[in-house]
Design a protein around this motif. Structure first.
Motif, PDB file in Angstrom:
ATOM      1  N   ALA A   5     -68.315 -17.747 118.348  1.00 20.61           N
ATOM      2  CA  ALA A   5     -67.648 -18.390 119.487  1.00 20.61           C
ATOM      3  C   ALA A   5     -68.129 -17.752 120.791  1.00 20.61           C
ATOM      4  O   ALA A   5     -68.482 -18.445 121.755  1.00 20.61           O
ATOM      5  CB  ALA A   5     -66.140 -18.262 119.347  1.00 20.61           C
ATOM      6  N   LYS A   6     -68.169 -16.424 120.821  1.00 20.35           N
ATOM      7  CA  LYS A   6     -68.611 -15.718 122.039  1.00 20.35           C
ATOM      8  C   LYS A   6     -70.081 -16.029 122.331  1.00 20.35           C
ATOM      9  O   LYS A   6     -70.467 -16.262 123.477  1.00 20.35           O
ATOM     10  CB  LYS A   6     -68.379 -14.209 121.850  1.00 20.35           C
ATOM     11  N   ALA A   7     -70.904 -16.067 121.265  1.00 21.31           N
ATOM     12  CA  ALA A   7     -72.335 -16.350 121.465  1.00 21.31           C
ATOM     13  C   ALA A   7     -72.509 -17.727 122.108  1.00 21.31           C
ATOM     14  O   ALA A   7     -73.310 -17.901 123.031  1.00 21.31           O
ATOM     15  CB  ALA A   7     -73.078 -16.266 120.130  1.00 21.31           C
ATOM     16  N   LYS A   8     -71.718 -18.701 121.641  1.00 16.48           N
ATOM     17  CA  LYS A   8     -71.820 -20.069 122.203  1.00 16.48           C
ATOM     18  C   LYS A   8     -71.379 -20.073 123.662  1.00 16.48           C
ATOM     19  O   LYS A   8     -72.005 -20.698 124.512  1.00 16.48           O
ATOM     20  CB  LYS A   8     -70.939 -21.035 121.398  1.00 16.48           C
ATOM     21  N   GLU A   9     -70.291 -19.333 123.923  1.00 13.32           N
ATOM     22  CA  GLU A   9     -69.783 -19.269 125.293  1.00 13.32           C
ATOM     23  C   GLU A   9     -70.854 -18.692 126.243  1.00 13.32           C
ATOM     24  O   GLU A   9     -70.965 -19.096 127.395  1.00 13.32           O
ATOM     25  CB  GLU A   9     -68.531 -18.384 125.297  1.00 13.32           C
ATOM     26  N   LEU A  10     -71.668 -17.771 125.716  1.00 16.03           N
ATOM     27  CA  LEU A  10     -72.675 -17.113 126.551  1.00 16.03           C
ATOM     28  C   LEU A  10     -73.991 -17.890 126.619  1.00 16.03           C
ATOM     29  O   LEU A  10     -74.882 -17.524 127.378  1.00 16.03           O
ATOM     30  CB  LEU A  10     -72.941 -15.694 126.030  1.00 16.03           C
ATOM     31  N   GLY A  11     -74.142 -18.936 125.796  1.00 12.76           N
ATOM     32  CA  GLY A  11     -75.362 -19.742 125.931  1.00 12.76           C
ATOM     33  C   GLY A  11     -76.089 -20.081 124.649  1.00 12.76           C
ATOM     34  O   GLY A  11     -77.093 -20.799 124.682  1.00 12.76           O
ATOM     35  N   ALA A  12     -75.633 -19.555 123.497  1.00 16.65           N
ATOM     36  CA  ALA A  12     -76.315 -19.904 122.243  1.00 16.65           C
ATOM     37  C   ALA A  12     -76.128 -21.398 121.975  1.00 16.65           C
ATOM     38  O   ALA A  12     -75.037 -21.937 122.182  1.00 16.65           O
ATOM     39  CB  ALA A  12     -75.751 -19.081 121.089  1.00 16.65           C
ATOM     40  N   THR A  13     -77.210 -22.069 121.544  1.00 15.85           N
ATOM     41  CA  THR A  13     -77.114 -23.500 121.248  1.00 15.85           C
ATOM     42  C   THR A  13     -76.827 -23.731 119.768  1.00 15.85           C
ATOM     43  O   THR A  13     -76.262 -24.748 119.397  1.00 15.85           O
ATOM     44  CB  THR A  13     -78.422 -24.217 121.624  1.00 15.85           C
ATOM     45  N   ASP A  14     -77.253 -22.795 118.898  1.00 11.12           N
ATOM     46  CA  ASP A  14     -77.007 -22.893 117.460  1.00 11.12           C
ATOM     47  C   ASP A  14     -76.589 -21.504 116.981  1.00 11.12           C
ATOM     48  O   ASP A  14     -77.086 -20.508 117.483  1.00 11.12           O
ATOM     49  CB  ASP A  14     -78.280 -23.235 116.672  1.00 11.12           C
ATOM     50  N   CYS A  15     -75.693 -21.449 115.989  1.00  9.55           N
ATOM     51  CA  CYS A  15     -75.309 -20.160 115.403  1.00  9.55           C
ATOM     52  C   CYS A  15     -75.449 -20.281 113.894  1.00  9.55           C
ATOM     53  O   CYS A  15     -74.901 -21.217 113.303  1.00  9.55           O
ATOM     54  CB  CYS A  15     -73.861 -19.817 115.739  1.00  9.55           C
ATOM     55  N   ILE A  16     -76.182 -19.366 113.284  1.00  9.21           N
ATOM     56  CA  ILE A  16     -76.356 -19.464 111.831  1.00  9.21           C
ATOM     57  C   ILE A  16     -76.090 -18.128 111.147  1.00  9.21           C
ATOM     58  O   ILE A  16     -76.339 -17.054 111.697  1.00  9.21           O
ATOM     59  CB  ILE A  16     -77.748 -20.010 111.435  1.00  9.21           C
ATOM     60  N   ASN A  17     -75.553 -18.263 109.915  1.00 10.54           N
ATOM     61  CA  ASN A  17     -75.239 -17.088 109.106  1.00 10.54           C
ATOM     62  C   ASN A  17     -76.213 -17.063 107.918  1.00 10.54           C
ATOM     63  O   ASN A  17     -76.210 -17.976 107.103  1.00 10.54           O
ATOM     64  CB  ASN A  17     -73.795 -17.212 108.604  1.00 10.54           C
ATOM     65  N   PRO A  18     -77.065 -16.021 107.841  1.00  9.75           N
ATOM     66  CA  PRO A  18     -78.063 -15.967 106.761  1.00  9.75           C
ATOM     67  C   PRO A  18     -77.430 -16.118 105.379  1.00  9.75           C
ATOM     68  O   PRO A  18     -78.063 -16.600 104.445  1.00  9.75           O
ATOM     69  CB  PRO A  18     -78.692 -14.584 106.913  1.00  9.75           C
TER      70      PRO A  18
END
Ligand code: NAD
Ligand code: ZN
Length: 362
Positions: A226-239
């Motif tokens: 959530a924080k990563a998206k708020e800061l600008g990440a367009t995609d978030c993935i969990n290996p």
């Protein structure tokens, strides 16, 4: 001599102990600083676990602080009592060949060339219960007062909120600079950031400010997304959500691999995965995470032979004394919002609780 509290690490693997310490006055060329706020970085944890190269115990850790000059030693001219400052874990002596080279920020007075367990005159300004306590990186910010060489201190804008800009002493500057200075991320590019702690999230901020079109954030802790998206990440993935290696997932997502990848964890396997995730010819991978001292990595040489660039960064490549004041000004002008990196604020006596939160991924 000032008597005050400091968090002392008496031996590796033990919790910190908040003690009354004596802090001697600054000698010639030194500055005594009242520390107002300090962050906790994973590098302090490496030190506490005995994995930081050539550290000595007992030691006062901490290297991400901000404070106010209390007094200055003979010959100090660049700051005076009352000035707001950030102590620097990479000095800028201004005289060595690295300081004179506009391409380098790694002053030769930094800890890889010269141990920083004692001040440059090889003595400590800290004692506790009659014992000499070591400094950490010359700055030891887990103390209410600390003594630092003048060339390891940056004077910042008097308007700066110290409890916010303390992060510029390490985590924020490292991550932000890794994107801006080390990788030199171009507008419209694609980036992957492995590890979303304070440093990795700062890489996300840097990629965004540099104009990256796609920022893929990678972490095994989905609570960071959530924080990563708020800061600008367009995609978030969990290996852990994929059967195939994460480098294959990223290559499929982007066609040829990302333009820039960043390893901000400090594990050998993720260093290799980050390298393999960038475009085989023009991709740039930046190593930000710190491996335990003495570790080695072995890679398939084809990863580099095809043209990839693999680089490391120290503190994001900033010449700290001259660049930190400018970074603080950019913060005051709201060029980025590093306040979002702050998850918890604790009183100094709860410093061990802070480390528990770090270990718990919070
Ligand atoms: P942190 O512990 O807060 O964050 C690390 C993140 O990596 C966590 O979110 C964790 O969940 C994630 N992670 C762990 N294993 C993973 C895996 N296998 N795959 C994906 N994600 C994984 O740490 P931090 O304070 O942000 O520091 C990050 C690293 O940067 C540390 O190694 C630190 O020592 C290093 N560091 C380097 C410099 C420098 O100058 N190069 C400066 C500061 C910190
Ligand atoms: Zn230097």
């Amino acid at each position: 001599v000032i008597r005050c509290r400091a968090a002392v690490a008496w031996a590796p693997g033990k919790p910190l102990s908040v003690e009354e310490v004596e802090v001697a006055p600054p000698k010639a060329g030194e500055v005594r600083i009242k520390i107002v706020a300090t962050g906790i970085c994973r590098t302090d944890e490496h030190l506490l676990q005995g994995c930081f190269p050539s550290a000595e115990f007992p030691v006062i850790p901490g290297h991400e602080g901000a404070g106010i000059v209390e007094s200055v030693g003979e010959g100090v001219t660049s700051m005076k009592p009352g000035d707001k400052v950030i102590p620097l874990c990479i000095p800028q002596c201004g005289e060595c060949s690295f300081c004179l080279n506009p391409e380098s920020n790694f002053c030769q007075k930094s800890h890889i060339s010269e141990p920083q367990n004692l001040l440059p005159d090889k003595t400590s300004r800290f004692t506790c219960k009659g014992k000499q306590i070591h400094h950490f990186l010359w700055i030891s910010t887990f103390a209410e007062y600390t003594v630092v060489p003048e060339y390891s201190v940056a004077k910042i804008d008097a308007a700066a909120p110290l409890e916010k800009v303390c992060l510029f002493g390490c985590g924020f500057s490292t991550g932000y600079g890794a994107a801006i200075n080390t990788a030199k991320v171009k507008p419209g590019s694609t980036c992957a950031v492995f590890g979303l702690g304070g440093v990795g999230l700062s890489v996300v901020i840097g990629c965004k400010v540099a104009g990256a079109a796609r920022i893929i954030a990678v972490d095994i802790n989905k609570d960071k997304f959530a924080k990563a998206k708020e800061l600008g990440a367009t995609d978030c993935i969990n290996p852990r959500d994929f059967k195939k290696p994460i480098q294959e997932v990223l290559t499929e997502m982007t066609g040829q691999g990302v333009d820039y990848s960043f390893e901000v964890i400090g594990h050998a396997d993720t260093m290799i995965a980050a390298l393999a995730s960038c475009n085989m010819n023009t991709g740039v991978c930046v190593m930000v995470g710190e491996l335990d001292s003495g570790s080695e990595i072995s890679i398939d040489p084809m990863l580099l032979l095809t043209g990839r660039t693999w680089k490391g960064t120290m503190l994001g490549g900033w010449k700290m004394r001259e660049c930190l004041p400018k970074l603080v000004s950019s913060y005051l002008e709201k060029k980025f919002n590093s306040d979002l990196l702050i998850t918890h604020t604790l009183p100094f006596a709860k410093v061990n609780e802070g480390f528990e939160l770090l270990r718990a991924g919070k």
